[in-house]
Design a protein around this motif. Structure first.
Motif, PDB file in Angstrom:
ATOM      1  N   SER A   1       0.841  -1.194   0.000  1.00 32.77           N
ATOM      2  CA  SER A   1       0.000   0.000   0.000  1.00 32.77           C
ATOM      3  C   SER A   1       0.874   1.242   0.000  1.00 32.77           C
ATOM      4  CB  SER A   1      -0.915   0.009   1.232  1.00 32.77           C
ATOM      5  OG  SER A   1      -1.705   1.169   1.276  1.00 32.77           O
ATOM      6  N   SER A   2       0.603   2.138  -0.931  1.00 27.30           N
ATOM      7  CA  SER A   2       1.434   3.340  -1.023  1.00 27.30           C
ATOM      8  C   SER A   2       0.616   4.619  -0.903  1.00 27.30           C
ATOM      9  CB  SER A   2       2.207   3.338  -2.344  1.00 27.30           C
ATOM     10  OG  SER A   2       1.316   3.273  -3.442  1.00 27.30           O
ATOM     11  N   MET A   3      -0.338   4.809  -1.797  1.00 29.10           N
ATOM     12  CA  MET A   3      -1.026   6.093  -1.891  1.00 29.10           C
ATOM     13  C   MET A   3      -2.498   6.022  -1.510  1.00 29.10           C
ATOM     14  SD  MET A   3       1.560   7.835  -2.768  1.00 29.10           S
ATOM     15  CE  MET A   3       0.806   9.428  -3.049  1.00 29.10           C
ATOM     16  N   GLY A   4      -2.920   4.947  -0.866  1.00 26.96           N
ATOM     17  CA  GLY A   4      -4.306   4.854  -0.439  1.00 26.96           C
ATOM     18  C   GLY A   4      -5.231   4.423  -1.569  1.00 26.96           C
ATOM     19  N   ASP A   5      -6.481   4.870  -1.517  1.00 28.55           N
ATOM     20  CA  ASP A   5      -7.477   4.463  -2.500  1.00 28.55           C
ATOM     21  C   ASP A   5      -7.081   4.905  -3.907  1.00 28.55           C
ATOM     22  OD1 ASP A   5      -8.969   3.376  -0.459  1.00 28.55           O
ATOM     23  OD2 ASP A   5     -10.273   5.133  -0.243  1.00 28.55           O
ATOM     24  N   ARG A   6      -7.526   4.130  -4.887  1.00 30.52           N
ATOM     25  CA  ARG A   6      -7.251   4.474  -6.273  1.00 30.52           C
ATOM     26  C   ARG A   6      -8.122   5.644  -6.718  1.00 30.52           C
ATOM     27  NH1 ARG A   6      -7.062  -1.786  -8.496  1.00 30.52           N
ATOM     28  NH2 ARG A   6      -5.089  -2.316  -7.470  1.00 30.52           N
ATOM     29  N   SER A   7      -7.520   6.524  -7.499  1.00 32.72           N
ATOM     30  CA  SER A   7      -8.216   7.722  -7.967  1.00 32.72           C
ATOM     31  C   SER A   7      -7.984   7.902  -9.463  1.00 32.72           C
ATOM     32  CB  SER A   7      -7.726   8.963  -7.213  1.00 32.72           C
ATOM     33  OG  SER A   7      -8.222  10.144  -7.803  1.00 32.72           O
ATOM     34  N   VAL A   8      -9.033   7.657 -10.250  1.00 34.44           N
ATOM     35  CA  VAL A   8      -8.948   7.861 -11.692  1.00 34.44           C
ATOM     36  C   VAL A   8      -8.709   9.335 -11.998  1.00 34.44           C
ATOM     37  CG1 VAL A   8     -10.215   7.729 -13.870  1.00 34.44           C
ATOM     38  CG2 VAL A   8     -10.378   5.859 -12.211  1.00 34.44           C
ATOM     39  N   GLN A   9      -9.357  10.219 -11.222  1.00 34.51           N
ATOM     40  CA  GLN A   9      -9.214  11.652 -11.454  1.00 34.51           C
ATOM     41  C   GLN A   9      -7.779  12.114 -11.252  1.00 34.51           C
ATOM     42  OE1 GLN A   9     -11.507  10.221  -9.550  1.00 34.51           O
ATOM     43  NE2 GLN A   9     -13.476  10.724 -10.529  1.00 34.51           N
ATOM     44  N   ARG A  10      -7.146  11.638 -10.182  1.00 39.41           N
ATOM     45  CA  ARG A  10      -5.760  12.037  -9.916  1.00 39.41           C
ATOM     46  C   ARG A  10      -4.828  11.512 -11.003  1.00 39.41           C
ATOM     47  NH1 ARG A  10      -5.777  10.846  -4.787  1.00 39.41           N
ATOM     48  NH2 ARG A  10      -4.729   8.832  -4.835  1.00 39.41           N
ATOM     49  N   ARG A  11      -5.047  10.282 -11.423  1.00 36.64           N
ATOM     50  CA  ARG A  11      -4.213   9.728 -12.494  1.00 36.64           C
ATOM     51  C   ARG A  11      -4.394  10.518 -13.785  1.00 36.64           C
ATOM     52  NH1 ARG A  11      -5.377   3.642 -14.293  1.00 36.64           N
ATOM     53  NH2 ARG A  11      -7.292   4.682 -15.018  1.00 36.64           N
TER      54      ARG A  11
END
Length: 313
Positions: free
Chosen positions: A160-170
């Motif tokens: 685990s590195s950055m928490g929940d996945r975020s399509v918007q951030r990507r």
């Protein structure tokens, strides 16, 4: 009139940002590999994956897999590479999307990275000792279920590195102008030094200008933002629990931990060691990079010459 003025300002700002992006990229020269050895290319699924090889091919294979960050590459092992090559056949790749490997605009994922590690170990090594750092420790552990390895040496491994996945951030970081500008800030020399001081190095005197310059060059190559975009948005975190994966392996496992690591604290290392029945070696005066700051002691760990260290709370 106000709308026209606002649009003019917006267009001007976008143009200035794009120009700054181009200027920064133009300053990033074609950079030479950091590790001394034979420079090779592994062709994998349309990628040219760069790796450095050193040592006698008749010696036992040792594969070094770097961790994940905005300026990651095999240079992470620069303090131990040549020493290890004195008695191992050492192979250190740049993961797809990093370093001198190809950096196409893919949607990078933990599955892609794990598959690469599995295939690379299968094709380029034989029953290797595998050293893997941070998030890549999870990829190595999952790959070890399908490829014969002699031993796993995992440095502050995590799932685990950055928490929940975020399509918007990507999507934001992948964007051609704004995303490049954001990534340029992340990959600036000031930012590189900040992140190393925050959780990488215990003693910043161990971070050389040469390493910072190399990481800056790496972060400003064409396509450099795409793999880190998946990292900072959580898509390089595997779905499987690392403790469960390690517990299911029938290979010797050594966990190497920095006593003062905070992102992946020592408490996590103790839990993993218990779950996997693994050896836990703890380095004092160290955060996430004990192999960089304590190279001689780390080489002893790889050789199997270091005793287990138990640090109490």
């Amino acid at each position: 009139m106000r709308l026209r003025k606002a649009l003019g300002i917006a267009v001007g700002a976008a143009g200035a940002t794009a120009l700054t992006n181009r200027l920064l990229q133009s300053r990033a020269d074609d950079f030479a590999p950091f590790l001394r050895g034979d420079q090779r290319t592994y062709r994998w699924r349309g990628f040219d994956v760069a790796y450095t090889e050193a040592g006698d091919p008749d010696d036992p294979d040792l594969v070094l897999l770097h961790g994940i960050n905005a300026a990651a590459s095999s240079h992470e092992f620069h303090t131990v590479f040549e020493t290890l090559a004195e008695e191992y056949h050492v192979i250190a790749p740049d993961l797809p999307g990093f370093g001198h490997s190809d950096r196409p605009p893919l949607l990078y994922s933990a599955s892609l990275m794990t598959t690469f590690v599995r295939d690379f170990l299968d094709d380029e090594s034989e029953n290797a000792t595998v050293v893997a750092s941070s998030l890549t420790g999870s990829y190595a552990a999952m790959a070890a279920r399908e490829v014969d390895v002699e031993e796993l040496v995992l440095v502050c491994p995590t799932d685990s590195s950055m928490g929940d996945r975020s399509v918007q951030r990507r999507s934001l970081v992948r964007a051609p102008v704004v995303g490049q500008a954001i990534y340029n800030l992340i990959g600036s020399k000031a930012s590189i030094r900040h992140f190393h001081a925050d959780h990488g190095y215990y003693d910043m005197d161990n971070l050389t200008d040469e390493v910072v310059d190399y990481e800056w060059q790496s972060a400003h190559q064409s396509g450099a933002r795409f793999a880190p975009a998946s990292f900072i948005s959580g898509f390089l975190d595997p779905d499987e629990d690392l403790g469960d994966v390690l517990a299911g392996l029938d290979v010797p496992i050594t966990l190497v931990w920095g006593e003062d690591a905070d992102i992946t604290p020592l408490a996590d290392g103790r839990v993993l060691a218990d779950e996997a029945d693994a050896t836990l070696v703890v380095f004092g005066d160290s955060l996430l990079l004990p192999h960089v700051e304590h190279p001689e002691e780390f080489v002893e760990v790889v050789r199997g010459e270091a005793a287990t260290v138990d640090v109490t709370d």
